[in-house]
Design a protein around this motif. Structure first.
Motif, short mmCIF file in Angstrom:
data_model
loop_
_atom_site.label_atom_id
_atom_site.label_comp_id
_atom_site.label_asym_id
_atom_site.label_seq_id
_atom_site.Cartn_x
_atom_site.Cartn_y
_atom_site.Cartn_z
N PRO A 1 18.03 6.34 2.84
CA PRO A 1 16.97 6.82 3.73
C PRO A 1 17.45 6.29 5.12
CG PRO A 1 16.40 5.18 2.16
CD PRO A 1 17.90 5.58 1.65
N ALA A 2 17.84 5.06 5.55
CA ALA A 2 18.10 4.39 6.66
C ALA A 2 19.05 5.68 7.42
CB ALA A 2 18.84 3.19 6.73
N LEU A 3 20.07 5.95 6.65
CA LEU A 3 21.25 6.56 7.50
C LEU A 3 20.66 7.90 7.75
CD1 LEU A 3 24.42 5.67 5.53
CD2 LEU A 3 23.74 5.03 7.66
N ARG A 4 20.08 8.49 6.83
CA ARG A 4 19.23 9.97 6.98
C ARG A 4 18.30 9.91 8.54
NH1 ARG A 4 18.60 10.36 1.36
NH2 ARG A 4 16.48 9.67 1.51
N LEU A 5 17.53 8.63 8.59
CA LEU A 5 16.60 8.72 9.63
C LEU A 5 17.36 8.47 11.14
CD1 LEU A 5 13.80 6.32 8.11
CD2 LEU A 5 13.63 8.93 8.78
N ILE A 6 18.65 7.76 10.61
CA ILE A 6 19.27 7.61 11.80
C ILE A 6 19.95 8.93 12.36
CG2 ILE A 6 21.62 6.30 12.77
CD1 ILE A 6 20.84 4.11 11.00
N ALA A 7 20.57 9.65 11.30
CA ALA A 7 21.31 10.83 11.62
C ALA A 7 20.29 11.99 12.32
CB ALA A 7 22.09 11.41 10.28
N PRO B 1 0.84 -1.27 0.11
CA PRO B 1 0.10 -0.17 0.05
C PRO B 1 0.79 1.50 0.26
CG PRO B 1 -1.00 -1.66 1.53
CD PRO B 1 0.30 -2.20 1.19
N LEU B 2 1.97 1.30 0.69
CA LEU B 2 2.90 2.37 0.58
C LEU B 2 3.38 2.72 -0.74
CD1 LEU B 2 4.91 1.90 3.79
CD2 LEU B 2 3.47 3.92 3.55
N GLU B 3 3.60 1.65 -1.43
CA GLU B 3 4.07 1.81 -2.80
C GLU B 3 2.91 2.45 -3.73
OE1 GLU B 3 6.83 -0.70 -6.09
OE2 GLU B 3 5.21 -1.57 -5.01
N GLN B 4 2.03 2.10 -3.46
CA GLN B 4 0.80 2.55 -4.21
C GLN B 4 0.46 3.99 -3.99
OE1 GLN B 4 -2.95 0.31 -3.47
NE2 GLN B 4 -1.87 -1.71 -3.67
N ARG B 5 0.78 4.51 -2.77
CA ARG B 5 0.93 5.87 -2.64
C ARG B 5 1.98 6.78 -3.00
NH1 ARG B 5 -3.36 7.01 1.52
NH2 ARG B 5 -2.43 9.02 1.74
N GLY B 6 2.90 6.22 -3.64
CA GLY B 6 4.11 6.75 -4.07
C GLY B 6 5.44 6.79 -3.21
N TYR B 7 5.38 5.96 -2.20
CA TYR B 7 6.49 5.72 -1.33
C TYR B 7 7.49 4.78 -2.05
CZ TYR B 7 4.16 7.92 2.95
OH TYR B 7 3.49 8.72 3.62
N PRO B 8 8.79 5.30 -2.21
CA PRO B 8 9.77 4.12 -2.87
C PRO B 8 9.90 3.14 -1.62
CG PRO B 8 10.61 6.58 -2.86
CD PRO B 8 9.12 6.58 -2.09
N ARG B 9 10.15 2.02 -2.40
CA ARG B 9 10.16 0.66 -1.54
C ARG B 9 11.52 0.76 -0.78
NH1 ARG B 9 7.50 -4.15 -2.00
NH2 ARG B 9 5.85 -4.23 -3.29
N GLY B 10 12.71 1.33 -1.06
CA GLY B 10 13.71 1.49 -0.47
C GLY B 10 13.59 2.45 0.81
N ILE C 1 7.63 10.55 12.71
CA ILE C 1 6.48 11.16 12.01
C ILE C 1 6.90 12.38 11.43
CG2 ILE C 1 4.10 12.22 12.25
CD1 ILE C 1 3.83 9.80 14.40
N LEU C 2 7.44 13.31 11.91
CA LEU C 2 7.93 14.73 11.40
C LEU C 2 8.97 14.34 10.21
CD1 LEU C 2 8.46 16.70 14.75
CD2 LEU C 2 6.54 16.75 13.19
N ALA C 3 9.97 13.41 10.27
CA ALA C 3 10.75 13.23 9.43
C ALA C 3 10.04 12.86 8.17
CB ALA C 3 11.93 12.29 9.78
N ASN C 4 9.22 11.82 8.27
CA ASN C 4 8.44 11.34 7.19
C ASN C 4 7.58 12.17 6.54
OD1 ASN C 4 7.12 8.69 5.79
ND2 ASN C 4 5.36 9.89 6.69
N ARG C 5 6.94 13.00 7.31
CA ARG C 5 6.17 14.40 6.78
C ARG C 5 6.78 15.16 5.83
NH1 ARG C 5 1.20 16.57 7.53
NH2 ARG C 5 0.99 18.59 7.05
N LEU C 6 8.03 15.63 6.04
CA LEU C 6 8.91 16.04 5.37
C LEU C 6 9.61 15.42 4.26
CD1 LEU C 6 11.33 17.86 8.02
CD2 LEU C 6 9.68 19.04 6.93
N ALA C 7 9.83 14.09 4.39
CA ALA C 7 10.23 13.29 3.22
C ALA C 7 9.08 13.34 2.06
CB ALA C 7 10.66 12.10 3.63
N ALA C 8 7.91 13.29 2.52
CA ALA C 8 6.92 12.89 1.64
C ALA C 8 6.61 14.04 0.82
CB ALA C 8 5.42 12.56 2.68
N GLY C 9 6.91 15.15 0.85
CA GLY C 9 7.00 16.31 0.21
C GLY C 9 8.25 16.70 -0.52
N ARG C 10 9.28 16.41 -0.08
CA ARG C 10 10.63 16.67 -0.78
C ARG C 10 11.35 15.60 -1.41
NH1 ARG C 10 13.48 20.57 3.91
NH2 ARG C 10 11.85 22.03 4.06
N LEU C 11 11.53 14.48 -0.64
CA LEU C 11 12.14 13.16 -1.34
C LEU C 11 11.35 12.51 -2.31
CD1 LEU C 11 13.94 11.98 1.54
CD2 LEU C 11 14.95 13.49 -0.01
#
Length: 431
Positions: free
Chosen positions: A398-404, A124-133, A185-195
């Motif tokens: 993306p994992a390293l960004r979320l960690i950092a 479902p995330l892929e259907q909404r435009g989220y890259p699988r990685g 949640i905040l990092a994901n919200r930013l990523a959903a508009g930029r990445l």
């Protein structure tokens, strides 16, 4: 010197593909020969250490996680959370984070959360435009909420090896867990508009998306589990071990009689999988207890404390150094190894520095969240990639960004703001 070589030997054995439990056995054999230890005495002490009522909670919580996956409990939780937040910007990613948190409040394990939540949500995330990685990276880190949100198998192990209160350690990781949820949640919200651009719309087929009321009604039996478990523990109704038994029994009843998704074949598979996982952990614990006895008898933790305090006098720098070591150890060792071997080595140093053992438990839990998703080993991240059917190389960035930007700040705040992890245990009277 022997202690340092033992750690290097453990890394080499694991790097060669030797199963973790038998890697610990190899280290034990080396230390027993190096220090001419009495294996008969060590074996008796090791069995006494694992002969613990607290450890009974371990297989029960592991079994609960598998039963949630096979009994339809996880899918109802995900659907319920998705109907609440899934339609907002970054809502689907936030749904996965929250679902992992709720799952962790029942099962206390990351691997079961990756398998359950990932299987349901990656598509479902892929259907909404989220890259699988990206989705796999977010899944890997959010699944570690099972380590922070009580009940936590990692904190049970930490309590056993450091002789601390399980309830106090459960309460200590609530603050860091909430902070991690907010950060993700905040990092994901930013990523959903930029990445990437999130596609609006429901992920269910037309006419099949349940209403909020219907999704809530279906999820009520599943949502009752964390309230029963945590309410029972902190309300003094039952111990963490008894809570594990209640959770497993409730998962069986809900799966067979309420949702009726559970079958005897799936139930048998869940029991076998839980037994295999528990057996591996218990073997690691047994060998680690015996290794710990040798190291304690040879005063290795005290020597380590003296060495670090000689090189570094500033308490803040000592905390930073320990944080760095825990993250590096977590990047090459699994969470159980870090918890039962590395953490006890540093506990005397932390106590001398003025860190409460319960506070140190919260720091270790945060380090596991980072290490389990950091290359080169990154066991949880690799598992998330298998569930997401995506190359590990597409998840590293993306994992390293979320960690950092999320994981490390949460760990540092937990380290340098002790009240974040000590307030609730003190409020509840556990410390």
């Amino acid at each position: 010197m022997e202690g340092l070589f033992a750690i290097l030997l453990l890394l080499v054995l694991m790097g060669l593909g030797v199963p973790i439990a038998w890697s610990f056995a190899g280290v034990l054999a080396y230390l027993a020969m190096a220090y001419d230890a009495n294996l008969d005495t060590l074996m008796m002490q090791g069995f006494r250490s694992v002969d613990s009522v607290i450890l009974i909670a371990l297989p029960l919580f592991v079994l609960t996680g598998y039963l949630m996956q096979s009994g339809g409990i996880a899918s109802r939780l995900v659907t319920f959370i998705e109907t609440l937040v899934g339609k907002r910007r970054g809502g689907m990613g936030a749904s996965m984070v929250l679902a992992s948190g709720v799952f962790g409040a029942i099962a206390g394990t990351a691997t079961a959360a990756v398998a359950s939540i990932g299987t349901i949500m990656i598509g479902p995330l892929e259907q909404r435009g989220y890259p699988r990685g990206y989705s796999s990276a977010l899944l890997g880190i959010s699944s570690l909420l099972g380590i922070l949100i009580p009940p936590s198998i990692t904190m049970i192990l930490f309590a056993v090896v450091t002789r601390q209160s399980v309830a106090a350690l459960f309460a200590a990781t609530v603050g860091p867990a909430l902070l991690l949820i907010l950060g993700l949640i905040l990092a994901n919200r930013l990523a959903a508009g930029r990445l990437f651009q999130e596609v609006a719309g429901a992920t269910h087929p037309a006419g099949q998306a349940p209403s909020k009321a219907r999704a809530t009604w279906r999820a009520l039996p599943a949502l009752s589990l964390p309230f029963i478990i945590l309410g029972g523990i902190y309300g003094g109704v039952f111990t963490p071990t008894e809570a594990a038994a209640v959770a497993a029994f409730a998962a069986i009843v809900i799966g067979f009689l309420v949702y009726r998704d559970q079958s005897f074949r799936h139930f048998t598979r869940s029991v076998i999988a839980a037994s295999e996982t528990t057996g591996s952990i218990i073997l690691i614990l047994l060998f680690s207890f015996m290794i710990g006895r040798i190291l304690a008898f040879e005063r290795v933790p005290q020597d380590l404390t003296e060495l670090i305090t000689t090189l570094i006098q500033n308490p803040l720098l000592i905390l930073i150094a320990v944080n760095l070591f825990l993250v590096l150890a977590g990047a090459i060792l699994d969470d159980v190894s870090v918890t039962v071997v590395v953490a006890p080595l540093f506990l005397p140093l932390m106590v001398d520095t003025g860190v409460h053992p319960v506070h140190f438990g919260a720091i270790v839990a945060c380090s596991v969240v980072i290490g389990a998703n950091s290359p080169p080993v990154a066991p949880i991240l690799y598992m998330a990639c298998r569930i997401g059917r995506v190359s590990i190389h597409k998840t590293f960035s993306p994992a390293l960004r979320l960690i950092a930007f999320v994981g490390i700040p949460v760990m540092l705040i937990t380290t340098f703001v002790p009240e974040l992890s000590l307030f609730l245990p003190r409020l509840l009277g556990f410390i």
